[in-house]
Motif scaffolding. Structure first.
Motif, PDB file in Angstrom:
ATOM      1  N   ARG A  32     -24.102   5.719 -38.995  1.00 10.62           N
ATOM      2  CA  ARG A  32     -24.021   4.275 -38.724  1.00 10.62           C
ATOM      3  C   ARG A  32     -23.230   3.593 -39.824  1.00 10.62           C
ATOM      4  O   ARG A  32     -23.493   3.789 -40.996  1.00 10.62           O
ATOM      5  CB  ARG A  32     -25.427   3.647 -38.687  1.00 10.62           C
ATOM      6  N   ARG A  33     -22.259   2.836 -39.422  1.00 12.91           N
ATOM      7  CA  ARG A  33     -21.468   2.052 -40.358  1.00 12.91           C
ATOM      8  C   ARG A  33     -21.053   0.797 -39.623  1.00 12.91           C
ATOM      9  O   ARG A  33     -20.934   0.802 -38.402  1.00 12.91           O
ATOM     10  CB  ARG A  33     -20.220   2.881 -40.767  1.00 12.91           C
ATOM     11  N   SER A  34     -20.821  -0.285 -40.338  1.00 14.15           N
ATOM     12  CA  SER A  34     -20.261  -1.457 -39.662  1.00 14.15           C
ATOM     13  C   SER A  34     -18.813  -1.164 -39.318  1.00 14.15           C
ATOM     14  O   SER A  34     -18.014  -0.859 -40.203  1.00 14.15           O
ATOM     15  CB  SER A  34     -20.362  -2.692 -40.568  1.00 14.15           C
ATOM     16  N   ARG A  36     -15.260  -2.395 -37.688  1.00 12.58           N
ATOM     17  CA  ARG A  36     -14.538  -3.661 -37.432  1.00 12.58           C
ATOM     18  C   ARG A  36     -13.173  -3.443 -36.813  1.00 12.58           C
ATOM     19  O   ARG A  36     -12.448  -4.420 -36.584  1.00 12.58           O
ATOM     20  CB  ARG A  36     -14.397  -4.445 -38.743  1.00 12.58           C
ATOM     21  N   GLN A 128     -12.920 -14.067 -37.364  1.00 11.98           N
ATOM     22  CA  GLN A 128     -13.104 -12.663 -37.751  1.00 11.98           C
ATOM     23  C   GLN A 128     -12.488 -11.810 -36.626  1.00 11.98           C
ATOM     24  O   GLN A 128     -12.952 -11.867 -35.471  1.00 11.98           O
ATOM     25  CB  GLN A 128     -14.588 -12.348 -37.926  1.00 11.98           C
ATOM     26  N   THR A 184     -22.824  -6.354 -37.248  1.00  9.78           N
ATOM     27  CA  THR A 184     -23.607  -7.586 -37.076  1.00  9.78           C
ATOM     28  C   THR A 184     -22.837  -8.733 -37.725  1.00  9.78           C
ATOM     29  O   THR A 184     -22.581  -8.708 -38.927  1.00  9.78           O
ATOM     30  CB  THR A 184     -24.980  -7.463 -37.774  1.00  9.78           C
ATOM     31  N   GLY A 186     -23.007 -12.532 -38.726  1.00 11.21           N
ATOM     32  CA  GLY A 186     -23.918 -13.667 -38.888  1.00 11.21           C
ATOM     33  C   GLY A 186     -23.187 -14.945 -39.258  1.00 11.21           C
ATOM     34  O   GLY A 186     -23.775 -16.030 -39.234  1.00 11.21           O
TER      35      GLY A 186
END
Ligand SMILES: Cc1cc2nc3c(=O)[nH]c(=O)nc-3n(C[C@H](O)[C@H](O)[C@H](O)COP(=O)(O)O)c2cc1C
Length: 237
Positions: A32-34, A36, A128, A184, A186
């Motif tokens: 698991r990694r963010s 993008r 983003q 995620t 935010g």
């Protein structure tokens, strides 16, 4: 049982969730990694179905308990999917671009708004790029009052954010297990996201999770991890 909030909407029955997979929880945690950066490809409807079920789906049929724990089983979260043009592939073609509400009890999507809202969402999320380039974003909102009426202020500042964290991690892990990537988000203007999703005043947007096929999947090897720990064990306190 709580009822869906979109009356008379077009309904997309999702494929039933699968309860077996090929990736262990350890592998999903390690990888698991963010993510993008996404490939310019759709995800499958089965994958979206699985992600939504992992997010907040039913895992106990008597009381309707969910895949994520929730303080007092109040389930303050709601889940939406912002589907881009040709973002989700089904047997019959592509899922119509739009904003969908996830009905957890029937495991279906209710079309709330037609159209590709990714650009609007991207602007709301401080531009983003991953919000624009992902084929689909899963959005969590919260109806704080469900938890606050039981726990007061503690419900607002602690329990709802904790509930969100659990559900968000479920999406991360399920995405990883499916070979997909997510992050995620935010940071966004609440009011703009609220307008895009046409949320009622009692609903607050909390997380945007763009999902897609990773440009570069992340892999952690056991050797790399062991090496890391060994190096750290060499240094004394
Ligand atoms: C509450 C919260 C808010 C976040 N908001 C953003 C965000 O707005 N944009 C973004 O790119 N990443 C966001 N992230 C992801 C973090 O940057 C990321 O989790 C962190 O860098 C660690 O990387 P990892 O997730 O790959 O372990 C957020 C994470 C959390 C927990």
């Amino acid at each position: 049982m709580k009822k869906a909030t979109v009356k008379g909407a077009r309904e997309i029955l999702l494929p039933y969730p699968r309860l077996h997979g090929t990736v262990s929880v350890e592998e999903a945690l390690a990888n698991r990694r963010s993510i993008r950066e996404f490939r310019d490809e759709p995800i499958e409807l089965e994958e979206l179905s699985q992600l939504l079920w992992a997010a907040y789906g039913i895992s106990e049929t008597r009381y309707g308990l969910r895949t994520a724990p929730s303080a007092g089983a109040q389930y303050p979260l709601e889940v939406y999917a912002v589907v881009g043009e040709r973002g989700v592939k089904a047997d019959y073609g592509y899922l119509e671009a739009g904003i969908y509400y996830y009905d957890v009890y029937r495991h279906c999507l209710l079309l709330k708004k037609r159209g590709d809202y990714r650009e609007a969402l991207y602007r709301a999320a401080l531009e983003q790029p991953w919000v624009l380039t992902a084929p689909v974003s899963i959005i969590f909102t919260a109806v704080y009052s469900r938890t606050v009426r039981v726990y007061g202020e503690r419900g607002r500042v602690r329990y709802v954010p904790m509930d969100l964290g659990h559900a968000g991690q479920n999406v991360y892990l399920q995405a990883t297990a499916l070979g997909l990537g997510t992050v995620t988000v935010g940071a966004f203007h609440d009011e703009e996201v609220r307008e895009i999703l046409e949320l009622s005043p009692e609903e607050t947007p909390l997380y945007i999770m763009p999902v897609g096929k990773p440009l570069t999947p992340y892999r952690l090897t056991e050797e790399e991890l062991i090496q890391f720990y060994q190096n750290n064990r060499k240094s004394s306190y």
